[in-house]
Design an enzyme around this catalytic site. Structure first.
Site, PDB file in Angstrom:
ATOM      1  CD1 TRP A 182      -1.914  -2.384   2.048  1.00  0.00           C
ATOM      2  CD2 TRP A 182      -2.836  -1.590  -0.113  1.00  0.00           C
ATOM      3  NE1 TRP A 182      -2.616  -3.247   1.480  1.00  0.00           N
ATOM      4  CE2 TRP A 182      -3.424  -2.863   0.297  1.00  0.00           C
ATOM      5  CE3 TRP A 182      -3.270  -1.026  -1.027  1.00  0.00           C
ATOM      6  CZ2 TRP A 182      -4.240  -3.516  -0.551  1.00  0.00           C
ATOM      7  CZ3 TRP A 182      -3.995  -1.617  -1.934  1.00  0.00           C
ATOM      8  CH2 TRP A 182      -4.757  -2.931  -1.582  1.00  0.00           C
TER       9      TRP A 182
ATOM     10  CE  LYS B 122      -8.078  -2.695   4.596  1.00  0.00           C
ATOM     11  NZ  LYS B 122      -8.399  -3.905   4.058  1.00  0.00           N
TER      12      LYS B 122
ATOM     13  CG  ASP C  11      -3.232   3.997   4.101  1.00  0.00           C
ATOM     14  OD1 ASP C  11      -4.273   3.874   4.824  1.00  0.00           O
ATOM     15  OD2 ASP C  11      -2.976   3.193   3.019  1.00  0.00           O
TER      16      ASP C  11
HETATM   17  C1  LIG Z   1      -3.270  -0.125   4.540  1.00  0.00           C
HETATM   18  C2  LIG Z   1      -4.172   0.014   3.298  1.00  0.00           C
HETATM   19  N1  LIG Z   1      -4.201   1.140   2.424  1.00  0.00           N
HETATM   20  C3  LIG Z   1      -4.824   1.323   1.440  1.00  0.00           C
HETATM   21  C4  LIG Z   1      -5.642   0.197   0.931  1.00  0.00           C
HETATM   22  C5  LIG Z   1      -6.669   0.483  -0.338  1.00  0.00           C
HETATM   23  O1  LIG Z   1      -7.828   0.610   0.167  1.00  0.00           O
HETATM   24  P1  LIG Z   1      -9.003   0.615  -0.988  1.00  0.00           P
HETATM   25  O2  LIG Z   1      -9.253  -0.755  -1.497  1.00  0.00           O
HETATM   26  O3  LIG Z   1     -10.236   1.306  -0.106  1.00  0.00           O
HETATM   27  O4  LIG Z   1      -8.584   1.627  -2.069  1.00  0.00           O
HETATM   28  C6  LIG Z   1      -5.756  -0.952   1.890  1.00  0.00           C
HETATM   29  C7  LIG Z   1      -6.754  -2.025   1.455  1.00  0.00           C
HETATM   30  O5  LIG Z   1      -6.565  -3.206   1.967  1.00  0.00           O
HETATM   31  C8  LIG Z   1      -5.042  -1.022   2.922  1.00  0.00           C
HETATM   32  O6  LIG Z   1      -4.935  -2.209   3.644  1.00  0.00           O
END
Ligand SMILES: Cc1ncc(COP(=O)(O)O)c(C=O)c1O
Length: 358
Positions: A103, A194, A170
């Site tokens: 991520w 989550k 994030d």
């Molecule tokens: C830490 C983290 N950041 C970003 C994301 C991406 O999120 P999204 O699917 O809402 O774009 C995730 C998805 O699992 C994640 O775990």
């Protein structure tokens, strides 16, 4: 049907009472004899949900509405990878990132499209099994972006970098899971799916004084200030996702807030890791001091027994324990709504597995 123990990494488990209330609102919302899904987002009933959800976020984080704005946006956390630099990185500025996994890597990729981006540290060479700690943070950066919990690799920051630079985080996979000094962050974002609600909305908490300083003209939908002005209703918001997030925030507040959540989450992860560390059939994959409380990644010490373990998990009604497709192994996601009892069921299966096959 026997109870399913839901270890999904996301969308993740939600409190049963929230699901019940949400399902009722789909049929009859706020005693209007109308579904939540068929009324205007500008109705008094939904406006109240939006206002209360925003207030609850600030209350749980201990932040002031004078300083911070709360937004419920669309496009997932992935859209924030791009929106953050667009809104915070001046034309000639520098954004700094720490690469702790997939991520973070995606966030870096988007920032590079916007402007000058420096990766200060990375744990990629060790397959992201740890959180880098020894690195210099230049004084002249515009912000430092970190990912508090690495959902795929099972690592988590337990202390945040000491810096006077603006911290951007994030928090998609550990938001509201523990107490912290949220005022250390200039911007926090998290996909809801989550710890906070269903997929479809992304929480953004941003310090107002950081905005409007890039000299860049932004596309309307990518401009935080547009959404602030519109109260997260510049366009039609995802009403169901926001409503369920609101119910979950209320559940958090009514169940002892972050202090209680931290206590329960601490006990869950201690129970789980104690088993991994004492059971010769299993091995944790993350550096112990950086282990995630939310996503515990582990492997079998005898991979040939994979089928046998999978059968025992299934028999115990344990669901979605598989590791991310990019890393394999197993991952026990222990989000806020997962009861300690489910962790105990898992550890008892692990014990039984060792007795049978060890
Ligand atoms: C830490 C983290 N950041 C970003 C994301 C991406 O999120 P999204 O699917 O809402 O774009 C995730 C998805 O699992 C994640 O775990």
């Amino acid at each position: 049907m026997a109870k399913v123990h839901n270890f999904s990494a996301g969308p993740g488990i939600l409190p049963q009472e929230v699901l019940k209330q949400a399902s009722e609102a789909v049929l009859n919302f706020d005693n209007l004899d109308l579904s939540l899904l068929e009324i205007s987002h500008r109705s008094a009933s939904f406006e109240r949900v939006m206002a209360e959800a925003r207030a609850l976020v600030l209350e749980l984080m201990g932040l002031s509405a004078n300083e911070y704005e709360v937004l419920f946006l669309q496009g997932g956390a992935s859209t924030q990878f791009y929106m953050v630099p667009l809104n915070l990185l001046p034309q000639n500025g520098t954004a700094a990132y720490v690469n702790t996994g997939e991520w973070a890597r995606r966030a870096i990729k988007e920032a590079k499209l916007v402007g000058n981006t420096k990766v200060l540290a990375s744990s990629e060479e060790e397959n992201f099994t740890y959180i880098p700690k020894e690195y210099d943070i230049p004084a002249d950066i515009d912000y430092l972006h970190i990912t508090s919990n690495n959902t795929i690799f099972g690592t988590q920051y337990h202390t945040f970098p000491e810096t006077t630079a603006t911290l951007v985080c994030d928090m998609s996979s550990d938001i509201f899971s523990r107490r912290m000094d949220f005022s250390r962050f200039g911007l926090i974002y998290a996909g809801a799916q989550k710890n906070m609600g269903p997929a479809g909305t992304t929480l953004v908490v941003v310090r107002k004084d950081l905005l409007g300083k890039t000299g860049r003209t932004l596309p309307t939908m990518l401009d935080y200030q547009v959404h602030i002005k519109g109260g997260s209703m510049y366009n039609t918001p995802p009403v169901f996702a926001i409503y369920v997030s609101y119910l979950t925030l209320l559940w958090l507040k009514n169940n002892g807030g972050l202090e209680h959540m931290e206590k329960v989450n601490r006990e869950k992860q201690e129970t789980f890791y104690a088993e991994v560390d004492s059971n010769p059939m299993f091995k944790g994959t993350a550096n112990p001091e950086d282990r995630s409380w939310m996503n515990a990644t582990f492997v079998l010490t005898q991979p040939a027994l994979d089928e046998q373990f999978a059968a025992m998990i299934k028999e115990a009604n344990i669901s979605q324990l598989k590791g991310h497709r990019s890393v394999g192994g197993y991952r026990a996601s222990m989000y806020n709504a997962l009861p300690l009892e489910s962790v105990k069921v898992l550890t008892s299966v692990m014990k039984e597995f060792a007795v049978k096959f060890g």
